[in-house]
Design an enzyme around this catalytic site. Structure first.
Site, mmCIF file in Angstrom:
data_model
loop_
_atom_site.group_PDB
_atom_site.id
_atom_site.type_symbol
_atom_site.label_atom_id
_atom_site.label_comp_id
_atom_site.label_asym_id
_atom_site.label_seq_id
_atom_site.Cartn_x
_atom_site.Cartn_y
_atom_site.Cartn_z
ATOM 1 N N LYS A 13 0.833 -1.209 0.000
ATOM 2 C CA LYS A 13 0.000 0.000 0.000
ATOM 3 C C LYS A 13 0.871 1.265 0.000
ATOM 4 O O LYS A 13 0.661 2.159 -0.799
ATOM 5 C CB LYS A 13 -0.920 0.018 1.235
ATOM 6 C CG LYS A 13 -1.833 -1.182 1.352
ATOM 7 C CD LYS A 13 -2.732 -1.096 2.582
ATOM 8 C CE LYS A 13 -1.993 -1.131 3.906
ATOM 9 N NZ LYS A 13 -1.291 -2.395 4.206
ATOM 10 N N ARG A 88 -9.520 0.964 8.587
ATOM 11 C CA ARG A 88 -9.038 -0.367 8.895
ATOM 12 C C ARG A 88 -10.053 -1.179 9.690
ATOM 13 O O ARG A 88 -9.810 -2.339 10.008
ATOM 14 C CB ARG A 88 -7.830 -0.197 9.763
ATOM 15 C CG ARG A 88 -6.640 -0.920 9.108
ATOM 16 C CD ARG A 88 -5.586 -0.762 9.910
ATOM 17 N NE ARG A 88 -4.368 -1.321 9.898
ATOM 18 C CZ ARG A 88 -3.304 -0.775 9.352
ATOM 19 N NH1 ARG A 88 -3.394 0.265 8.611
ATOM 20 N NH2 ARG A 88 -2.165 -1.342 9.537
ATOM 21 N N ARG A 156 11.600 -1.909 10.356
ATOM 22 C CA ARG A 156 10.557 -1.445 11.274
ATOM 23 C C ARG A 156 10.444 -2.397 12.463
ATOM 24 O O ARG A 156 10.548 -3.612 12.303
ATOM 25 C CB ARG A 156 9.212 -1.395 10.539
ATOM 26 C CG ARG A 156 8.837 0.020 10.148
ATOM 27 C CD ARG A 156 7.667 0.079 9.253
ATOM 28 N NE ARG A 156 6.466 -0.577 9.768
ATOM 29 C CZ ARG A 156 5.298 -0.551 9.142
ATOM 30 N NH1 ARG A 156 5.187 0.106 8.003
ATOM 31 N NH2 ARG A 156 4.251 -1.177 9.637
HETATM 32 P P1 AP5 Z 1 4.823 -1.621 1.732
HETATM 33 O O1 AP5 Z 1 4.466 -0.740 0.603
HETATM 34 O O2 AP5 Z 1 5.675 -1.047 2.824
HETATM 35 O O3 AP5 Z 1 3.539 -2.339 2.310
HETATM 36 P P2 AP5 Z 1 2.299 -1.776 3.117
HETATM 37 O O4 AP5 Z 1 1.096 -2.441 2.574
HETATM 38 O O5 AP5 Z 1 2.323 -0.273 3.138
HETATM 39 O O6 AP5 Z 1 2.648 -2.388 4.506
HETATM 40 P P3 AP5 Z 1 2.595 -1.828 5.982
HETATM 41 O O7 AP5 Z 1 3.323 -2.828 6.840
HETATM 42 O O8 AP5 Z 1 3.076 -0.410 6.040
HETATM 43 O O9 AP5 Z 1 1.132 -1.923 6.276
HETATM 44 P P4 AP5 Z 1 0.455 -1.959 7.590
HETATM 45 O O10 AP5 Z 1 -0.919 -1.762 7.113
HETATM 46 O O11 AP5 Z 1 0.652 -3.115 8.474
HETATM 47 O O12 AP5 Z 1 1.209 -0.824 8.410
HETATM 48 P P5 AP5 Z 1 0.826 0.655 8.796
HETATM 49 O O13 AP5 Z 1 2.042 1.454 8.720
HETATM 50 O O14 AP5 Z 1 -0.387 1.100 8.061
HETATM 51 O O15 AP5 Z 1 5.548 -2.917 1.100
HETATM 52 C C1 AP5 Z 1 6.099 -3.918 1.926
HETATM 53 C C2 AP5 Z 1 7.457 -4.356 1.340
HETATM 54 O O16 AP5 Z 1 7.271 -5.080 0.116
HETATM 55 C C3 AP5 Z 1 8.368 -3.183 0.994
HETATM 56 O O17 AP5 Z 1 9.672 -3.486 1.399
HETATM 57 C C4 AP5 Z 1 8.234 -3.044 -0.531
HETATM 58 O O18 AP5 Z 1 9.418 -2.560 -1.112
HETATM 59 C C5 AP5 Z 1 7.950 -4.472 -0.983
HETATM 60 N N1 AP5 Z 1 7.025 -4.543 -2.129
HETATM 61 C C6 AP5 Z 1 5.904 -3.816 -2.307
HETATM 62 N N2 AP5 Z 1 5.270 -4.193 -3.448
HETATM 63 C C7 AP5 Z 1 6.003 -5.204 -3.996
HETATM 64 C C8 AP5 Z 1 5.849 -6.025 -5.154
HETATM 65 N N3 AP5 Z 1 4.808 -5.907 -5.998
HETATM 66 N N4 AP5 Z 1 6.782 -6.969 -5.397
HETATM 67 C C9 AP5 Z 1 7.832 -7.124 -4.544
HETATM 68 N N5 AP5 Z 1 8.029 -6.389 -3.429
HETATM 69 C C10 AP5 Z 1 7.133 -5.428 -3.138
HETATM 70 O O19 AP5 Z 1 0.387 0.454 10.298
HETATM 71 C C11 AP5 Z 1 1.293 0.143 11.345
HETATM 72 C C12 AP5 Z 1 0.577 0.098 12.666
HETATM 73 O O20 AP5 Z 1 -0.021 1.383 12.948
HETATM 74 C C13 AP5 Z 1 -0.607 -0.882 12.757
HETATM 75 O O21 AP5 Z 1 -0.174 -2.172 13.121
HETATM 76 C C14 AP5 Z 1 -1.481 -0.204 13.828
HETATM 77 O O22 AP5 Z 1 -0.985 -0.464 15.111
HETATM 78 C C15 AP5 Z 1 -1.317 1.267 13.535
HETATM 79 N N6 AP5 Z 1 -2.340 1.801 12.592
HETATM 80 C C16 AP5 Z 1 -2.107 2.394 11.381
HETATM 81 N N7 AP5 Z 1 -3.259 2.764 10.809
HETATM 82 C C17 AP5 Z 1 -4.257 2.395 11.653
HETATM 83 C C18 AP5 Z 1 -5.684 2.486 11.590
HETATM 84 N N8 AP5 Z 1 -6.319 3.046 10.564
HETATM 85 N N9 AP5 Z 1 -6.392 1.972 12.637
HETATM 86 C C19 AP5 Z 1 -5.772 1.427 13.700
HETATM 87 N N10 AP5 Z 1 -4.437 1.310 13.822
HETATM 88 C C20 AP5 Z 1 -3.680 1.793 12.807
#
Ligand code: AP5
Ligand code: ZN
Length: 210
Positions: A13, A88, A156
């Site tokens: 994402k 989410r 991370r």
């Molecule tokens: P990346 O683009 O970083 O993936 P992502 O989907 O953004 O993953 P996140 O881990 O950031 O998502 P998340 O939803 O768990 O975390 P968030 O920060 O929102 O890609 C991943 C890797 O794969 C990268 O290294 C990339 O280079 C590689 N890649 C990408 N596409 C590829 C492809 N096609 N082929 C090969 N490689 C590829 O949330 C973190 C924490 O914050 C949560 O756990 C929660 O505690 C809190 N939080 C955030 N938002 C909320 C909410 N709305 N409600 C409640 N808690 C929340």
């Protein structure tokens, strides 16, 4: 355009949002990045969020709804935006409806749990600007250094395999039901994860008719 990127942790994402915001010229709003910055700066929101994030649990809806409402009211969001990592939960989606936002599309990135656990081990993010990289799939030009801002790249804290597994459980229970929620509103576009970042971008643009 008002777009939601939905998908499990590590689906790509954040990576796709970075690419799409340049192509579409609208800001990305990532609650994950906002919360990580809040934790780093020790703000009241950060202090509330830290323990949940470290454990791979969701931060309570009322905190997120406050954070997102504040951000969406800013001037740069008035012509459209990409939401990354929010909503989410069903209550978060309902809160966005209540404030009158009508989305153009919700893109759900589909990828298996096994691929995610493997992928997260290689993820690196910029400590300064949050830009995501991957040691194998999306390496920076200079090892350990952000292409965008020159910041230091690091793993991370919540990318340890055991925390990733907990985040996946939370995704299936709390977030995956949003697919039905948006399908019922005729907004859902499903995009299968592609072997490369560029191919995934192409698939998303096609799903959006762009
Ligand atoms: P990346 O683009 O970083 O993936 P992502 O989907 O953004 O993953 P996140 O881990 O950031 O998502 P998340 O939803 O768990 O975390 P968030 O920060 O929102 O890609 C991943 C890797 O794969 C990268 O290294 C990339 O280079 C590689 N890649 C990408 N596409 C590829 C492809 N096609 N082929 C090969 N490689 C590829 O949330 C973190 C924490 O914050 C949560 O756990 C929660 O505690 C809190 N939080 C955030 N938002 C909320 C909410 N709305 N409600 C409640 N808690 C929340
Ligand atoms: Zn950076």
């Amino acid at each position: 355009m008002k777009l939601i990127l939905l998908g499990p942790p590590g689906a790509g994402k954040g990576t796709q949002a970075e690419i799409l915001n340049k192509k579409l010229n609208i800001p990305t709003i990532s609650t994950g990045n906002i919360l990580r910055a809040a934790v780093k700066n020790g703000t009241p929101v950060g202090l509330q969020a830290k323990a949940y994030m470290d454990a791979g649990k969701l931060v309570p809806d009322e905190v997120i709804i406050g954070v997102i409402s504040e951000r969406l009211a800013e001037a740069d969001c008035q012509n459209g935006f990409i939401l990354d990592g929010v909503p989410r939960t069903i209550p978060q989606a309902e809160a966005l409806e209540k404030v009158g936002i009508t989305f153009d599309a919700v893109v759900s990135l589909e990828i298996s749990d096994e691929e995610i656990v493997e992928r997260m081990g290689g993820r690196r993010v910029c400590a300064s600007c949050g830009a995501p990289f991957h040691v194998k799939n999306l390496p920076p030009k200079v090892e350990g250094v952000c292409d965008a801002c020159g910041g230091k790249l690091e793993a991370r804290a919540d990318d340890k395999p055991e925390v990733v597994r907990d985040r996946l459980k939370v995704y299936h229970k709390e977030t995956a039901p949003l697919k039905d929620f948006y399908a019922a509103r005729n907004l859902l576009k499903t995009v299968e994860n592609q072997p490369t970042v560029a191919e995934t971008t192409t698939a998303i643009l096609k799903a959006l008719g762009l």
